[in-house]
Design a protein around this motif. Sequence first.
Motif, PDB file in Angstrom:
ATOM      1  N   UNK A 153       0.833  -1.204   0.000  1.00 58.36           N
ATOM      2  CA  UNK A 153       0.000   0.000   0.000  1.00 58.36           C
ATOM      3  C   UNK A 153       0.864   1.249   0.000  1.00 58.36           C
ATOM      4  N   UNK A 154       0.517   2.218  -0.847  1.00 61.16           N
ATOM      5  CA  UNK A 154       1.117   3.554  -0.803  1.00 61.16           C
ATOM      6  C   UNK A 154       0.307   4.443   0.151  1.00 61.16           C
ATOM      7  N   UNK A 155       0.875   5.588   0.471  1.00 60.90           N
ATOM      8  CA  UNK A 155       0.212   6.515   1.396  1.00 60.90           C
ATOM      9  C   UNK A 155      -0.103   7.816   0.660  1.00 60.90           C
ATOM     10  N   UNK A 156      -1.071   7.742  -0.261  1.00 64.22           N
ATOM     11  CA  UNK A 156      -1.428   8.900  -1.079  1.00 64.22           C
ATOM     12  C   UNK A 156      -2.846   9.401  -0.819  1.00 64.22           C
ATOM     13  N   UNK A 157      -3.630   8.632  -0.092  1.00 66.76           N
ATOM     14  CA  UNK A 157      -4.989   9.070   0.231  1.00 66.76           C
ATOM     15  C   UNK A 157      -5.245   8.824   1.720  1.00 66.76           C
ATOM     16  N   UNK A 158      -6.174   9.565   2.270  1.00 62.28           N
ATOM     17  CA  UNK A 158      -6.675   9.299   3.616  1.00 62.28           C
ATOM     18  C   UNK A 158      -8.097   8.778   3.489  1.00 62.28           C
ATOM     19  N   UNK A 159      -8.451   7.870   4.399  1.00 62.99           N
ATOM     20  CA  UNK A 159      -9.769   7.230   4.312  1.00 62.99           C
ATOM     21  C   UNK A 159     -10.428   7.245   5.694  1.00 62.99           C
ATOM     22  N   UNK A 160     -10.970   8.380   6.131  1.00 62.28           N
ATOM     23  CA  UNK A 160     -11.724   8.378   7.387  1.00 62.28           C
ATOM     24  C   UNK A 160     -12.955   7.497   7.248  1.00 62.28           C
ATOM     25  N   UNK A 161     -13.178   6.670   8.256  1.00 62.67           N
ATOM     26  CA  UNK A 161     -14.258   5.684   8.158  1.00 62.67           C
ATOM     27  C   UNK A 161     -14.947   5.527   9.500  1.00 62.67           C
ATOM     28  N   UNK A 162     -16.176   5.047   9.450  1.00 65.18           N
ATOM     29  CA  UNK A 162     -16.944   4.805  10.659  1.00 65.18           C
ATOM     30  C   UNK A 162     -17.862   3.615  10.452  1.00 65.18           C
ATOM     31  N   UNK A 163     -17.974   2.789  11.485  1.00 61.69           N
ATOM     32  CA  UNK A 163     -18.893   1.649  11.455  1.00 61.69           C
ATOM     33  C   UNK A 163     -20.200   2.067  12.098  1.00 61.69           C
ATOM     34  N   UNK A 164     -21.304   1.774  11.421  1.00 62.51           N
ATOM     35  CA  UNK A 164     -22.624   2.125  11.941  1.00 62.51           C
ATOM     36  C   UNK A 164     -23.531   0.902  11.951  1.00 62.51           C
ATOM     37  N   UNK A 165     -24.492   0.954  12.813  1.00 62.29           N
ATOM     38  CA  UNK A 165     -25.505  -0.093  12.832  1.00 62.29           C
ATOM     39  C   UNK A 165     -26.315  -0.012  11.539  1.00 62.29           C
ATOM     40  N   UNK A 166     -26.650  -1.160  10.977  1.00 58.25           N
ATOM     41  CA  UNK A 166     -27.382  -1.178   9.711  1.00 58.25           C
ATOM     42  C   UNK A 166     -28.697  -0.427   9.832  1.00 58.25           C
ATOM     43  N   UNK A 167     -29.040   0.288   8.759  1.00 54.86           N
ATOM     44  CA  UNK A 167     -30.267   1.097   8.766  1.00 54.86           C
ATOM     45  C   UNK A 167     -31.490   0.302   8.323  1.00 54.86           C
ATOM     46  N   UNK A 168     -31.288  -0.728   7.525  1.00 50.08           N
ATOM     47  CA  UNK A 168     -32.426  -1.499   7.034  1.00 50.08           C
ATOM     48  C   UNK A 168     -33.048  -2.278   8.187  1.00 50.08           C
ATOM     49  N   UNK A 169     -34.377  -2.278   8.255  1.00 53.81           N
ATOM     50  CA  UNK A 169     -35.087  -2.816   9.416  1.00 53.81           C
ATOM     51  C   UNK A 169     -34.797  -4.291   9.647  1.00 53.81           C
ATOM     52  N   UNK A 170     -34.674  -5.073   8.557  1.00 60.01           N
ATOM     53  CA  UNK A 170     -34.505  -6.513   8.722  1.00 60.01           C
ATOM     54  C   UNK A 170     -33.082  -6.928   9.079  1.00 60.01           C
ATOM     55  N   UNK A 171     -32.172  -5.976   9.143  1.00 59.11           N
ATOM     56  CA  UNK A 171     -30.782  -6.335   9.457  1.00 59.11           C
ATOM     57  C   UNK A 171     -30.171  -5.452  10.543  1.00 59.11           C
ATOM     58  N   UNK A 172     -30.982  -4.679  11.230  1.00 56.08           N
ATOM     59  CA  UNK A 172     -30.465  -3.776  12.263  1.00 56.08           C
ATOM     60  C   UNK A 172     -29.723  -4.521  13.363  1.00 56.08           C
TER      61      UNK A 172
END
Length: 419
Positions: A153-172
Amino acid sequence: MTKIFYKITLLLFFVSSFTFAQAEKEITPPYNIKTVSFIQNEQNIVPIINLGEGFQLQFDDLFGNEANYYYEIIHCDYNWVPSGLPKNEYLEGFDNQRIQNYSNSFNTLQIYSHYKLAIPNQFTLQLKISGNYMIKILDENKEIVFSRKLILVEDLVTVPAQVKRARTANSMDTKQNLEFTIRSKTINFQNPLKNVKVVLLQNGQFNSSIQNVAPQYTIGNELIYKYDTPTQFWAGNEFLYFENKDIRSAANNVAKIDSDTAIYGSRLYTSAARTNFPYSFSQDINGNFVVKNINAFNSEIESDYAWVYFSLSAPTFSLNKDIYVTGMFNNYSLTDEYKMEYNAKKATYEKAILIKQGFTNFQYTVADNKGVIDVENSIDGNFYQTENEYTILVYYREGIDRYDRVVGKGMANSINSTN
């Protein structure tokens, strides 16, 4: 005659092109090759490494006869098809060299030869470009023994990320959703729908990766990924574990030690299928393992192997599929060596696997006879509270480029997830 020759030549061209275009797949090692791992700073790692950093590929040969092994390094594109680049464009030095760093086990009941392939070394001085690589280990007849994926991997981009609870009702309650942004001060993303690709990994597992997700929209030179479903993962459950750092004592999750056999046996407590139980947090290392003998100076060659006896009680499991014991210790392999068998007398699924002593995470994986994993019907269920580590890999290829670069990565952990 000329037309016939032309048709034959054209046919051979298409056949060779088709053969060349086949994607590289990891080849599972034979029974005698164990504990294959990538090492950095004396720790097992997922083989995603910054360009220019050194690493080791280590493994044991249980035959213990100091066999000759060689290595070959292939550069691949996003889809793991060989990129076709000449080796001197991605490799400084040579491959197809014998692995010269090996030692025999010391003071162990199970003999083995321990091999270390270090990159860089005196022959392979440097891997010069980023991207997907396949490392092949060959025997003295130059036939493939096993292969492993590696990503630089090179270091040319930043990737801020976050994990969230699923929004779809059948998979929350059962899934986790990954949201992220790709930013760069050095790359001007022109035509990102074509030139930018991503790979999303959960706990470093390639067999459950999400690919070919396009940006949902762009803001200036930022690529935004805030989907509801394309970036969702089944959340799974915490990994199980056992510890036999002292191979003669019953420790964490080891119920009994067999000491009257040729090598020691570690019989684990029977696991109960957790899919119908409430979620319960337990600390894990996301599938990883640690080779350790607390009574030795050098665990690499002084750690012994033990037969580890797995036992699973899953009375409601009724699918016409198989159950495997998997983890980083076996590269999540779905082979007969790790497939559990049903003991009708005890009403449990059982399997004995030869594993190097230490601390080992594992899980029970459901898959059909074609190797397709059924995460939805996991033995241990899917709970949105599960702690998972996520990796986002960003691939970039401009119109004039001849290979897919990996220009950056992002990391996120579900322990910091939000609704």
